[in-house]
Design an enzyme around this catalytic site. Structure first.
Site, PDB file in Angstrom:
ATOM      1  N   SER A   1       0.743  -1.101   0.042  1.00 53.42           N
ATOM      2  CA  SER A   1       0.148   0.202  -0.112  1.00 53.42           C
ATOM      3  C   SER A   1       0.811   1.325   0.028  1.00 53.42           C
ATOM      4  O   SER A   1       2.102   1.137   0.353  1.00 53.42           O
ATOM      5  CB  SER A   1      -0.886  -0.018   1.331  1.00 53.42           C
ATOM      6  OG  SER A   1      -1.468   1.325   1.466  1.00 53.42           O
TER       7      SER A   1
ATOM      8  N   TYR B   1      -2.406  -0.867  10.359  1.00 54.11           N
ATOM      9  CA  TYR B   1      -2.338  -1.051   8.860  1.00 54.11           C
ATOM     10  C   TYR B   1      -1.080  -0.563   8.297  1.00 54.11           C
ATOM     11  O   TYR B   1      -0.624  -1.210   7.630  1.00 54.11           O
ATOM     12  CB  TYR B   1      -3.376  -0.349   8.385  1.00 54.11           C
ATOM     13  CG  TYR B   1      -3.592  -0.296   6.878  1.00 54.11           C
ATOM     14  CD1 TYR B   1      -4.168  -1.729   6.362  1.00 54.11           C
ATOM     15  CD2 TYR B   1      -3.414   0.528   5.921  1.00 54.11           C
ATOM     16  CE1 TYR B   1      -4.433  -2.081   5.013  1.00 54.11           C
ATOM     17  CE2 TYR B   1      -3.488   0.356   4.569  1.00 54.11           C
ATOM     18  CZ  TYR B   1      -4.296  -0.806   4.187  1.00 54.11           C
ATOM     19  OH  TYR B   1      -4.254  -1.100   2.813  1.00 54.11           O
TER      20      TYR B   1
HETATM   21  N1  LIG Z   1      -8.602  -0.542  -2.014  1.00 52.67           N
HETATM   22  C1  LIG Z   1      -7.516   0.312  -1.848  1.00 52.67           C
HETATM   23  O1  LIG Z   1      -7.387   1.547  -1.813  1.00 52.67           O
HETATM   24  C2  LIG Z   1      -6.204  -0.471  -1.350  1.00 52.67           C
HETATM   25  C3  LIG Z   1      -5.007   0.552  -1.357  1.00 52.67           C
HETATM   26  C4  LIG Z   1      -3.711  -0.153  -1.065  1.00 52.67           C
HETATM   27  C5  LIG Z   1      -3.649  -1.501  -0.913  1.00 52.67           C
HETATM   28  N2  LIG Z   1      -4.886  -2.005  -0.760  1.00 52.67           N
HETATM   29  C6  LIG Z   1      -4.629  -3.619  -0.361  1.00 52.67           C
HETATM   30  O2  LIG Z   1      -5.180  -4.430  -1.492  1.00 52.67           O
HETATM   31  C7  LIG Z   1      -5.641  -5.788  -0.744  1.00 52.67           C
HETATM   32  C8  LIG Z   1      -7.006  -5.798  -1.330  1.00 52.67           C
HETATM   33  O3  LIG Z   1      -7.972  -5.049  -0.824  1.00 52.67           O
HETATM   34  P1  LIG Z   1      -9.199  -4.228  -1.576  1.00 52.67           P
HETATM   35  O4  LIG Z   1      -9.417  -2.847  -1.553  1.00 52.67           O
HETATM   36  O5  LIG Z   1      -9.311  -5.049  -3.106  1.00 52.67           O
HETATM   37  O6  LIG Z   1     -10.252  -4.907  -0.530  1.00 52.67           O
HETATM   38  P2  LIG Z   1     -11.401  -6.223  -0.713  1.00 52.67           P
HETATM   39  O7  LIG Z   1     -12.030  -6.179   0.776  1.00 52.67           O
HETATM   40  O8  LIG Z   1     -11.950  -6.411  -1.912  1.00 52.67           O
HETATM   41  O9  LIG Z   1      -9.914  -7.483  -0.574  1.00 52.67           O
HETATM   42  C9  LIG Z   1      -9.569  -7.834   0.734  1.00 52.67           C
HETATM   43  C10 LIG Z   1      -9.919  -9.480   0.804  1.00 52.67           C
HETATM   44  O10 LIG Z   1      -9.166  -9.926   1.829  1.00 52.67           O
HETATM   45  C11 LIG Z   1      -9.717 -11.058   2.321  1.00 52.67           C
HETATM   46  N3  LIG Z   1      -9.589 -11.418   3.740  1.00 52.67           N
HETATM   47  C12 LIG Z   1      -9.625 -10.495   4.931  1.00 52.67           C
HETATM   48  N4  LIG Z   1      -9.311 -11.030   5.973  1.00 52.67           N
HETATM   49  C13 LIG Z   1      -8.809 -12.605   5.689  1.00 52.67           C
HETATM   50  C14 LIG Z   1      -8.543 -13.914   6.184  1.00 52.67           C
HETATM   51  N5  LIG Z   1      -8.224 -13.698   7.336  1.00 52.67           N
HETATM   52  N6  LIG Z   1      -8.189 -14.845   5.274  1.00 52.67           N
HETATM   53  C15 LIG Z   1      -8.327 -14.706   4.002  1.00 52.67           C
HETATM   54  N7  LIG Z   1      -8.983 -13.717   3.561  1.00 52.67           N
HETATM   55  C16 LIG Z   1      -9.032 -12.636   4.023  1.00 52.67           C
HETATM   56  C17 LIG Z   1     -11.244 -10.322   2.319  1.00 52.67           C
HETATM   57  O11 LIG Z   1     -12.428 -11.548   2.583  1.00 52.67           O
HETATM   58  C18 LIG Z   1     -11.295  -9.552   1.164  1.00 52.67           C
HETATM   59  O12 LIG Z   1     -11.717 -10.294  -0.073  1.00 52.67           O
HETATM   60  C19 LIG Z   1      -5.494  -5.505   0.633  1.00 52.67           C
HETATM   61  O13 LIG Z   1      -4.509  -6.233   1.016  1.00 52.67           O
HETATM   62  C20 LIG Z   1      -5.586  -4.003   0.785  1.00 52.67           C
HETATM   63  O14 LIG Z   1      -4.888  -3.766   2.372  1.00 52.67           O
HETATM   64  C21 LIG Z   1      -6.019  -1.601  -0.994  1.00 52.67           C
END
Ligand SMILES: NC(=O)c1ccc[n+]([C@@H]2O[C@H](COP(=O)([O-])OP(=O)(O)OC[C@H]3O[C@@H](n4cnc5c(N)ncnc54)[C@H](O)[C@@H]3O)[C@@H](O)[C@H]2O)c1
Length: 277
Positions: A160, A173
């Site tokens: 991130s 986080y």
């Molecule tokens: N959306 C953003 O702005 C953003 C920015 C930077 C980084 N990220 C990172 O990208 C990744 C995906 O995030 P996203 O925004 O697509 O959200 P998202 O909610 O679609 O994806 C996160 C997924 O992680 C899964 N998860 C959570 N706890 C879990 C566990 N214990 N075991 C297995 N799966 C688990 C959830 O079910 C979910 O499907 C994350 O690591 C997030 O930190 C997102």
């Protein structure tokens, strides 16, 4: 498009529509890889609440959508906090598709935000556990399999912007994502001898399901409307917009391709210029 024909990929946390995991998995499948779509699949109290996690039915739909588009995919549910679930994910992939070439450690918790002076140990442990320990388990078990196969591999960690900068209300986080870059660099050093590259992608904001929750939370914390919060975000991003899931999927596809053979230990910003360190 990258040519990933003959490759087998695992994408964790890919069972939610609009998510980065879904977009990366669909892109890798379109590039020719066979893909295992993984997610937790069930709600587990406030560390895996219904607004934050992918449910089994949604994961099954995503598998069906990939197949309907001509790709090859299978679904697997498990908790990245539990090492035997992660080991079973790798075993399932080998049983389904014969090998593992690519692991995308994408599952993450980005919804346990709040002032650090109020944060409980349970929430701290959950965020560090999923975002960092879960990626360690994935790296460990996928790398074991890749080393056994002897053809190298690719590990991509979804970190991130919070891996490079600190964010108020997001101490656990930010710490977990900074740690994930450390894991990326150390694993890259150790696994290079096996031609396994390990890189991180550092997105800024993308309005996924999680991203929408964060917009809501952060705009309230800053005493603004969501529209104003997003307008301020656009104003500070040099390329003038937040990220899209496809921006991250393209970066992932590139890092998985032959074009990225000589790239390892990187923490690549995909942030429209908002983050450049
Ligand atoms: N959306 C953003 O702005 C953003 C920015 C930077 C980084 N990220 C990172 O990208 C990744 C995906 O995030 P996203 O925004 O697509 O959200 P998202 O909610 O679609 O994806 C996160 C997924 O992680 C899964 N998860 C959570 N706890 C879990 C566990 N214990 N075991 C297995 N799966 C688990 C959830 O079910 C979910 O499907 C994350 O690591 C997030 O930190 C997102």
């Amino acid at each position: 498009m990258s040519n990933l024909k003959g490759k087998v990929a695992i994408v964790t946390g890919a069972g939610r529509h609009k998510g980065l995991g879904e977009a990366m998995a669909k892109r890798l499948a379109a590039d020719g890889a066979k893909v295992v779509i993984h997610d937790i699949g069930v709600v587990k109290g406030d560390i895996a609440p219904s607004h934050g996690v992918g449910q089994k039915a949604e994961l099954d739909q995503i598998v069906d959508e990939i197949k309907a588009a001509g790709g090859d995919a299978a679904g697997f549910t498990g908790d990245v906090l539990v090492e035997k679930d992660v080991a079973a994910l790798v075993d399932f992939t080998v049983k389904s598709f014969g090998r593992v070439d690519i692991l995308v450690n994408n599952a993450g918790i980005g919804y346990l935000f709040g002032p650090l002076i109020d944060m409980t140990q349970e929430h701290w442990d959950a965020v560090l556990g999923v975002n960092l320990r879960g990626c360690f388990f994935g790296t460990k078990h996928a790398a074991k399999q890749m080393i056994k196969q002897g053809n190298g591999g690719r590990i991509i960690n979804i970190a991130s912007q919070a891996a490079k900068s600190g964010f108020a209300q997001a101490a656990a986080y930010s710490a977990s994502k900074h740690g994930l870059v450390g894991l990326t660099r150390a694993a890259a050093m150790e696994l290079a001898a096996h031609k396994i590259t390990v890189n991180a992608i550092c997105p800024n904001h993308v309005t996924t399901g999680l991203g929408a929750w964060q917009n809501d939370f952060m705009s309230k914390a800053q005493n603004k409307s969501v529209d104003q919060y997003l307008a301020d975000m656009r104003a500070r991003i040099p390329l003038g917009r937040p990220g899209l899931v496809d921006d991250i999927a393209k970066a992932c596809s590139f890092l998985c391709s032959d074009q990225a053979d000589y790239i390892t230990a990187e923490a690549m910003n995909v942030s429209g210029g908002e983050e450049y360190h």
